[in-house]
Design a protein around this motif. Structure first.
Motif, PDB file in Angstrom:
ATOM      1  N   GLY A 121       0.844  -1.194   0.000  1.00 11.87           N
ATOM      2  CA  GLY A 121       0.000   0.000   0.000  1.00 11.87           C
ATOM      3  C   GLY A 121       0.875   1.239   0.000  1.00 11.87           C
ATOM      4  O   GLY A 121       1.643   1.452   0.943  1.00 11.87           O
ATOM      5  N   ASP A 122       0.796   2.022  -1.097  1.00 16.44           N
ATOM      6  CA  ASP A 122       1.600   3.244  -1.159  1.00 16.44           C
ATOM      7  C   ASP A 122       0.689   4.448  -1.338  1.00 16.44           C
ATOM      8  O   ASP A 122       0.175   4.721  -2.414  1.00 16.44           O
ATOM      9  CB  ASP A 122       2.676   3.171  -2.258  1.00 16.44           C
ATOM     10  N   GLY A 123       0.489   5.154  -0.246  1.00 17.43           N
ATOM     11  CA  GLY A 123      -0.309   6.374  -0.288  1.00 17.43           C
ATOM     12  C   GLY A 123      -1.640   6.149  -0.979  1.00 17.43           C
ATOM     13  O   GLY A 123      -2.341   5.178  -0.688  1.00 17.43           O
ATOM     14  N   ILE A 124      -1.973   7.036  -1.912  1.00 14.73           N
ATOM     15  CA  ILE A 124      -3.211   6.862  -2.681  1.00 14.73           C
ATOM     16  C   ILE A 124      -2.896   6.242  -4.042  1.00 14.73           C
ATOM     17  O   ILE A 124      -3.644   6.388  -5.000  1.00 14.73           O
ATOM     18  CB  ILE A 124      -3.987   8.186  -2.843  1.00 14.73           C
ATOM     19  N   GLY A 125      -1.781   5.523  -4.107  1.00 15.81           N
ATOM     20  CA  GLY A 125      -1.363   4.892  -5.367  1.00 15.81           C
ATOM     21  C   GLY A 125      -2.025   3.558  -5.598  1.00 15.81           C
ATOM     22  O   GLY A 125      -3.119   3.480  -6.177  1.00 15.81           O
ATOM     23  N   GLN A 126      -1.378   2.492  -5.131  1.00 14.05           N
ATOM     24  CA  GLN A 126      -1.915   1.148  -5.347  1.00 14.05           C
ATOM     25  C   GLN A 126      -1.727   0.258  -4.120  1.00 14.05           C
ATOM     26  O   GLN A 126      -0.907   0.554  -3.237  1.00 14.05           O
ATOM     27  CB  GLN A 126      -1.235   0.504  -6.561  1.00 14.05           C
ATOM     28  N   HIS A 127      -2.482  -0.835  -4.131  1.00 13.26           N
ATOM     29  CA  HIS A 127      -2.396  -1.862  -3.081  1.00 13.26           C
ATOM     30  C   HIS A 127      -2.631  -3.199  -3.803  1.00 13.26           C
ATOM     31  O   HIS A 127      -3.699  -3.797  -3.688  1.00 13.26           O
ATOM     32  CB  HIS A 127      -3.470  -1.573  -2.031  1.00 13.26           C
ATOM     33  N   PRO A 128      -1.621  -3.640  -4.567  1.00 12.22           N
ATOM     34  CA  PRO A 128      -1.871  -4.759  -5.482  1.00 12.22           C
ATOM     35  C   PRO A 128      -2.272  -6.070  -4.816  1.00 12.22           C
ATOM     36  O   PRO A 128      -3.142  -6.771  -5.336  1.00 12.22           O
ATOM     37  CB  PRO A 128      -0.540  -4.908  -6.232  1.00 12.22           C
ATOM     38  N   THR A 129      -1.663  -6.397  -3.661  1.00 13.42           N
ATOM     39  CA  THR A 129      -2.018  -7.702  -3.079  1.00 13.42           C
ATOM     40  C   THR A 129      -3.443  -7.699  -2.541  1.00 13.42           C
ATOM     41  O   THR A 129      -4.097  -8.737  -2.486  1.00 13.42           O
ATOM     42  CB  THR A 129      -1.007  -8.146  -1.991  1.00 13.42           C
ATOM     43  N   GLN A 130      -3.951  -6.515  -2.164  1.00 16.02           N
ATOM     44  CA  GLN A 130      -5.361  -6.427  -1.777  1.00 16.02           C
ATOM     45  C   GLN A 130      -6.245  -6.718  -2.997  1.00 16.02           C
ATOM     46  O   GLN A 130      -7.245  -7.431  -2.896  1.00 16.02           O
ATOM     47  CB  GLN A 130      -5.674  -5.043  -1.215  1.00 16.02           C
TER      48      GLN A 130
END
Ligand code: CP
Length: 299
Positions: A121-130
């Motif tokens: 989870g990077d800021g308002i970027g992405q959360h790929p494993t979610q």
């Protein structure tokens, strides 16, 4: 060595393999990663992502070193750059799971890391494993990853997990998307441009009831106070798309309500025992998906 930074990196075949491994690991404790070490570096708060990654590692026989409050407890407080931190942790671990409040830090970490860096989870970027576990939940609960209608609800501008899933679904066939939000929290143009390029059908509306009646999957989000600078605006927005029992009872048979969690009032507690509510199971699937990911990266 492969970094996991954003969902656009992955194709259907990779996801199929991930899901097969995830399902094969259900209920298992193995020694597949005996001797391997995962470092979890969390510069922003987390319950599910950090603990499910750590649980996944232990279930595979691996080991964990962890900084749960790195913005206060790591040497970043003394001015150490993310690059230096990662170069050091590289010596201690075989894989790094990193959460950071600032967009761009994951890419900087990956640029210098000699072990895989997983974006937690990077800021308002992405959360790929979610997004992987969200799609796995859809696969398990409605039985398909093509040919369905998903309604994303609420905070689409500042919700990295929803952004990641929308990008990921752009790889699937005949997935219709409805974005339910006001203009303040509308899905950002980068996602919409990507979907247009791929010919994905999407609409934007503020009709929550209509979307919930039609969708196969309803994806609720939290109106994240930490990303909305104006407190009055936050207070105005947070009550706008609350899903209660009367609303969820209008969903069609076999459809599901998902939410990455945590929630903060946007799904009321009496929804929890609805047959449509699968968000706690979704969190459970997170361990399987993260076990599969670690096994494929390190096994
Ligand atoms: N879904 C999710 O990322 O939860 P945490 O913030 O608790 O990790």
């Amino acid at each position: 060595m492969q970094h996991i930074l954003e969902t656009q990196q992955f194709d259907r075949e990779a996801l199929n393999s991930l899901f097969q491994v995830a399902t094969s690991l259900e209920g298992k404790r193995t020694k597949d990663l005996d001797g391997k070490i995962m470092a979890s570096l969390f510069f922003a708060p987390s319950t599910r992502t950090r603990l499910s990654f750590e649980s996944a590692m232990y279930r595979l026989g691996g080991h964990v070193i962890s900084m749960e409050n790195a913005s206060e407890s790591s040497s970043s407080t003394k001015g150490e750059t993310i690059e230096d931190t990662i170069r050091i942790v590289d010596n201690y671990a075989d894989v790094i799971v990193l959460r950071h409040p600032e967009v761009g830090m994951l890419a900087r970490a990956a640029a210098v890391s000699e072990v895989s860096v997983i974006n937690g989870g990077d800021g308002i970027g992405q959360h790929p494993t979610q997004a992987f576990l969200d799609l796995y939940t859809i696969f398990r609960e409605i039985g398909r990853t093509d040919d369905f209608h998903i309604a994303f609800v609420g905070n689409l501008a500042y919700y990295r997990a929803a952004r990641s899933l929308a990008y990921l679904l752009g790889k699937y066939n005949n997935v219709k998307m409805t974005f339910v939000s006001g203009p303040e929290l509308a899905m950002k143009d980068d996602v919409k441009e990507y979907l247009k390029e791929r010919g994905v059908q999407f609409t934007e509306t503020d009709d929550l009831v209509g979307a919930m009646r039609e969708a196969d999957v309803v994806y609720q989000t939290r109106i994240a106070e930490e990303w909305i600078p104006d407190h009055d605006q936050y207070e105005k927005l947070r009550g706008k798309y609350v899903i209660d029992r009367a609303l969820v009872d209008q969903m069609k048979e076999g459809s599901i309500l998902i939410h990455p969690l945590p929630r903060a009032g946007e799904i009321t507690p009496e929804v929890d025992d609805s047959p449509h509510a699968v968000y706690f199971k979704q969190a459970e699937y997170g361990v399987l998906v993260r076990m599969a990911l670690l096994k494929l990266l390190l096994g």
